[in-house]
Structure formats: structure tokens, C-alpha cells
Design an enzyme around this catalytic site. Structure first.
Site, PDB file in Angstrom:
ATOM      1  N   ARG A  56       1.313  -1.491  -0.323  1.00 17.71           N
ATOM      2  CA  ARG A  56      -0.037   0.408  -0.101  1.00 17.71           C
ATOM      3  C   ARG A  56       1.114   1.118  -0.245  1.00 17.71           C
ATOM      4  O   ARG A  56       0.508   2.488  -0.777  1.00 17.71           O
ATOM      5  CB  ARG A  56      -0.996   0.092   1.344  1.00 17.71           C
ATOM      6  CG  ARG A  56      -1.590   1.268   1.302  1.00 17.71           C
ATOM      7  CD  ARG A  56      -3.226   1.247   2.013  1.00 17.71           C
ATOM      8  NE  ARG A  56      -3.342   0.607   3.288  1.00 17.71           N
ATOM      9  CZ  ARG A  56      -2.830   0.715   3.669  1.00 17.71           C
ATOM     10  NH1 ARG A  56      -1.982   1.195   4.182  1.00 17.71           N
ATOM     11  NH2 ARG A  56      -2.232  -0.240   5.353  1.00 17.71           N
ATOM     12  N   TYR A 109     -14.701  16.802 -15.314  1.00 18.63           N
ATOM     13  CA  TYR A 109     -15.376  16.044 -15.445  1.00 18.63           C
ATOM     14  C   TYR A 109     -16.631  14.829 -14.018  1.00 18.63           C
ATOM     15  O   TYR A 109     -16.799  15.661 -13.814  1.00 18.63           O
ATOM     16  CB  TYR A 109     -14.089  14.129 -15.147  1.00 18.63           C
ATOM     17  CG  TYR A 109     -14.596  12.805 -15.191  1.00 18.63           C
ATOM     18  CD1 TYR A 109     -14.999  12.732 -16.656  1.00 18.63           C
ATOM     19  CD2 TYR A 109     -14.305  12.462 -13.884  1.00 18.63           C
ATOM     20  CE1 TYR A 109     -15.137  11.017 -16.442  1.00 18.63           C
ATOM     21  CE2 TYR A 109     -14.918  10.806 -14.505  1.00 18.63           C
ATOM     22  CZ  TYR A 109     -15.095  10.262 -15.245  1.00 18.63           C
ATOM     23  OH  TYR A 109     -15.184   9.135 -15.236  1.00 18.63           O
ATOM     24  N   ASP A 181      -6.604  18.025 -15.223  1.00 21.14           N
ATOM     25  CA  ASP A 181      -6.635  16.890 -15.016  1.00 21.14           C
ATOM     26  C   ASP A 181      -6.038  16.972 -16.530  1.00 21.14           C
ATOM     27  O   ASP A 181      -6.886  17.930 -17.294  1.00 21.14           O
ATOM     28  CB  ASP A 181      -7.801  16.635 -14.536  1.00 21.14           C
ATOM     29  CG  ASP A 181      -8.260  15.338 -14.900  1.00 21.14           C
ATOM     30  OD1 ASP A 181      -7.884  15.057 -15.861  1.00 21.14           O
ATOM     31  OD2 ASP A 181      -9.424  14.838 -14.803  1.00 21.14           O
ATOM     32  N   LYS A 206      -7.567   5.685 -18.951  1.00 21.66           N
ATOM     33  CA  LYS A 206      -8.131   6.472 -20.312  1.00 21.66           C
ATOM     34  C   LYS A 206      -7.106   5.703 -21.566  1.00 21.66           C
ATOM     35  O   LYS A 206      -6.536   4.797 -22.217  1.00 21.66           O
ATOM     36  CB  LYS A 206      -8.233   7.164 -20.479  1.00 21.66           C
ATOM     37  CG  LYS A 206      -9.966   7.722 -20.157  1.00 21.66           C
ATOM     38  CD  LYS A 206     -10.973   7.595 -19.450  1.00 21.66           C
ATOM     39  CE  LYS A 206     -11.904   7.397 -18.430  1.00 21.66           C
ATOM     40  NZ  LYS A 206     -11.731   8.788 -18.386  1.00 21.66           N
TER      41      LYS A 206
HETATM   42  C1  LIG Z   1     -12.472   9.347 -16.301  1.00 21.19           C
HETATM   43  C2  LIG Z   1     -11.861  10.222 -16.229  1.00 21.19           C
HETATM   44  C3  LIG Z   1     -11.670  10.833 -15.000  1.00 21.19           C
HETATM   45  C4  LIG Z   1     -11.409   9.633 -13.975  1.00 21.19           C
HETATM   46  O1  LIG Z   1     -10.835   8.679 -13.686  1.00 21.19           O
HETATM   47  P1  LIG Z   1     -11.585   6.733 -13.390  1.00 21.19           P
HETATM   48  O2  LIG Z   1     -10.322   6.338 -13.676  1.00 21.19           O
HETATM   49  O3  LIG Z   1     -12.797   6.423 -14.576  1.00 21.19           O
HETATM   50  O4  LIG Z   1     -11.435   6.795 -12.013  1.00 21.19           O
HETATM   51  C5  LIG Z   1     -11.169  11.485 -14.395  1.00 21.19           C
HETATM   52  N1  LIG Z   1     -11.023  12.821 -15.327  1.00 21.19           N
HETATM   53  C6  LIG Z   1     -11.510  12.613 -16.286  1.00 21.19           C
HETATM   54  C7  LIG Z   1     -10.855  14.116 -16.738  1.00 21.19           C
HETATM   55  C8  LIG Z   1     -11.633  11.527 -16.938  1.00 21.19           C
HETATM   56  O5  LIG Z   1     -11.621  11.821 -18.442  1.00 21.19           O
END
Ligand SMILES: *Cc1c(COP(=O)(O)O)cnc(C)c1O
Length: 391
Positions: A56, A109, A181, A206
Site C-alpha cells: 500500500r 469530468y 487534469d 483512458k
Molecule cells: C475518466 C476521467 C476521470 C476519472 O478516471 P477513472 O479512472 O474513471 O476514475 C477523471 N478525469 C477525467 C477527465 C476523466 O476522463
């Protein structure tokens, strides 16, 4: 008692010595690491010796993956988390406290918006949303309690491009933590640390991992203080990614550049094709008719990305007809898969809004977002031609 069971069956043994080495990064699922003695363990915890303790708190597959992402983002010391949202969580809970105020982009998001509007208020952290394409709107939202700005460079699903230069300048002027982000843009198109960001977040799930078979996140910070706070939150809240997921993501990441370039090329062509098919509106930052085309060109290099949005007439009925006519284009609320996926804001990411709220953001029932994959462009165009023919 049977006597033929060897006494040492439960002793863990090292691999046999081999003069050749594995080509692939080993997967290391061990939860615990044995140190030679308490002095060594002490030095591991106080940082004078490097060694893993309990997974962890870190493990080799997370280190290997984090170092690759660090190199892409031009930073050191990034952390792997078990989802993109846990990277957002680690940033918010690590760097904010009761009484603080955070400004978020108004098209973040969906789950990040919920983090600001539903989770953080329970811990005494307030927020405002503002339009990130207009740095003045962000600046106007600043209060004496504001500590952080959270933005995405390209918004989902309308693909508006934030005024990153203006926002970075005002974050510096007001001494605010700028969190970017970078999931949509990826370091292929934009490297936030080179443009004033303090913290960068990714959903590795993604484009970076790219095969829709692993969930992970990444968070990196420029300052050692921020890094320590974020690490504490990750380890204490249990947000670490698993070795197997890190190993899978490392494998996906190896083809990231190739996938990105091909998907981007496809996206540009598909956007024009959708316009030719008679889509009511096509949104792609690489098209001159996109409202932020010039800014996208200047900011992104110009790397206009793999996301294309479009709108058709005919409401929900036409929307159903279109997705049913294209069964090979996965109708799925995600992005960044190696194959093309099609999503529909009104029934997924933006279902929480009223129809009026969606209309205000430019998303009718006929609004779709396409995460373009690496298929042969001819097949991709044929698929959408079939979809539009069914309308
Ligand atoms: C999908 C996404 C997230 C969250 O990611 P997860 O891996 O699904 O928890 C955060 N920010 C953006 C811009 C995203 O497309």
C-alpha cells in the site's frame, strides 16, 4: 501424518540464477517485503535507504509505471492510484482543509464535479465553478479562502479549450495551487508542468493504458510539500494501484504514442466526414469552425486529439436509431480505448442535469461524443455512413 510432503514447501525461494534476464518487467504481487533487520527497516522508513515495505506504501510495478509517466510529464516523484478519481481524491484531501475554497472549471469530468459539489462540502471545503475558457471568469470567482484551481485543458464533451496561459498567470499572481487534469489532452499534446501547473492528474484508465481493461490514476506535484501531503493521503486512504493493474498499464503505455497519433489522424478525418454526412454540428478543435480553433493550435502544438463531438436532429429517437445502426462502434460511456467508442451525454455523463441545463452547455438529446480509435479510417467512415443512412 504423510511423510512425503517436503518440509520447506512454504519457504519462498528466489528465482534460479540465470545469466539471461527477462525482457518483460516482472509482475511483483508481493504485499510485504522482508528487511534484514530493524536498523535497515528504520532507514527505509526515514528515507536513508530505499526499500519497499508494504505494497500500500509502494511497490515495484507502481514505481516503474510512475517513472514512465513522470518522464512523459517532465516531473519526478509522481504516484499511481487505483483510479483516476482516486488521483483527484488524493489531491483534494491531501492539499485542502476545512475552510478552504476551490474553483473548478464548469465543465469538469462529471465525478470531479460531484467531488466538489457533494463530497468536499461535508468536510467544510467550499467551491465555485467558472468558465475556464475565460481567465477573467476564473479570477472573478476567487475569494479570500480560495486555495486551489482545478481545470481540464479540453472540456468534455464540448471540447472547449481552456485559457491555460491566463489561468496559470492568475494562479501565480494569487498564490493558488493550479491542478490540471491532463487526461483528455495527454502529455502528447500538452505538458502542464511546462506551463505553470503545480499538480497534474491523469486517469490512466483512458488513453494512457488504452485498452479498457485496467483502471488506474496518476498524480504528480512540483513541490516536495505537496508531494508529501498527497502521498500521505494515498497511503492512509488506501488509494494505491495494484501491481497487476500497473503491469497491465505499463504494457498499454508502450504503444501510447502510436495509438495517439493514429487515433488523432483518424479523428481529424472522421470530423470532416461527419460534416459531409450532414451532422447538424461537428466539434473538433482541429476544424477552423471550432470556437477555440486558434487557441487549440497555439496551446496544443497543434495536437487536436482523438475526441470528436457532433449533433444530429431528431431527439432521443434519432439517437437510438444511430447507435443501433452502428453496433461495431461500442456505445459506451468511456474514452481512450484502442477502438472507437461512442457516448451520449444526455443518457450518461450529463444525465444528472435538466434538459435546460444540458442545452445551456450545448448538449441536446442528439449530441454525441466519439472517442476515435485506431481502426482503418475507411472502415470507420463506412460505419458512420451506415449510421447516418439509418436516420
Ligand atoms: C475518466 C476521467 C476521470 C476519472 O478516471 P477513472 O479512472 O474513471 O476514475 C477523471 N478525469 C477525467 C477527465 C476523466 O476522463
Amino acid at each position: 501424518m504423510t511423510k512425503d510432503i517436503p518440509d520447506n514447501l512454504i519457504r519462498r525461494t528466489a528465482y534460479p540464477d540465470s545469466v539471461s534476464r527477462a525482457v518483460v518487467t516482472p509482475l511483483q504481487p508481493s504485499v510485504v517485503y522482508a528487511s534484514p533487520d530493524p536498523d535497515t527497516l528504520d532507514s527505509q522508513y526515514d528515507g536513508t535507504a530505499f526499500g519497499y515495505t508494504y505494497s500500500r506504501e509502494g511497490h515495484p510495478n507502481a514505481t516503474v509505471l510512475a517513472q514512465k509517466l513522470d518522464a512523459l510529464e517532465g516531473v519526478t516523484g509522481g504516484f499511481i492510484t487505483n483510479t483516476g478519481m482516486s488521483a483527484v481524491t488524493a489531491t483534494m484531501f491531501g492539499l485542502l482543509k476545512n475552510g478552504d475554497h476551490v474553483i473548478g472549471g464548469n465543465q469538469l469530468y462529471g465525478r470531479s464535479l460531484r467531488m466538489l459539489s457533494q463530497e468536499l462540502p461535508r468536510y467544510g471545503i467550499s467551491h465555485s465553478l467558472a468558465d475556464p475558457t475565460d481567465a477573467k471568469a476564473i479570477e472573478a470567482a476567487i475569494t479570500p479562502k480560495t486555495k486551489m484551481i482545478l481545470v481540464e485543458v479540453v472540456s468534455n464533451p464540448t471540447l472547449r479549450v481552456a485559457d491555460m496561459e491566463g489561468i496559470a498567470a492568475l494562479a501565480k499572481r494569487h498564490n493558488l495551487i493550479l491542478v490540471v487534469d491532463n487526461t483528455f489532452t495527454t502529455p502528447r499534446a500538452y505538458r502542464p508542468f511546462a506551463h505553470g501547473a503545480d499538480v497534474v492528474i491523469h486517469s490512466i484508465t483512458k488513453l494512457l493504458a488504452g485498452h479498457s481493461d485496467v483502471m488506474l490514476g496518476y498524480v504528480a506535484a512540483k513541490s516536495a510539500d505537496h508531494r508529501a501531503a498527497i502521498e500521505g493521503t494515498i497511503v492512509t486512504l488506501g488509494l494505491t494501484g495494484s501491481p497487476y493493474d500497473c503491469w497491465m498499464a505499463e504494457r498499454g503505455l508502450m504503444s501510447f504514442h502510436l495509438r495517439y497519433d493514429r487515433a488523432e489522424e483518424n479523428a481529424a478525418e472522421l470530423a470532416d466526414h461527419l460534416a459531409e454526412l450532414g451532422a447538424k454540428k461537428v466539434l473538433y478543435p482541429g476544424r477552423p469552425d471550432h470556437p477555440d480553433h486558434n487557441r487549440a493550435g497555439a496551446l496544443l502544438g497543434p495536437r487536436f486529439g482523438n475526441m470528436v463531438s457532433f449533433e444530429i436532429d431528431g431527439g432521443r429517437k434519432a439517437a437510438n436509431t444511430l447507435t443501433r445502426a452502428m453496433p461495431d462502434m461500442a456505445f459506451a460511456p468511456t474514452l481512450g480505448d484502442i477502438g472507437t467508442t461512442v457516448s451520449h451525454a444526455a443518457s450518461s455523463s450529463h444525465r444528472g442535469l435538466t434538459p435546460e441545463g444540458r442545452t445551456a452547455l450545448g448538449m441536446s438529446e442528439g449530441f454525441f461524443r466519439v472517442s476515435v480509435g485506431v481502426e482503418d479510417i475507411a472502415l470507420l467512415k463506412a460505419e458512420f455512413t451506415k449510421g447516418f443512412a439509418a436516420l
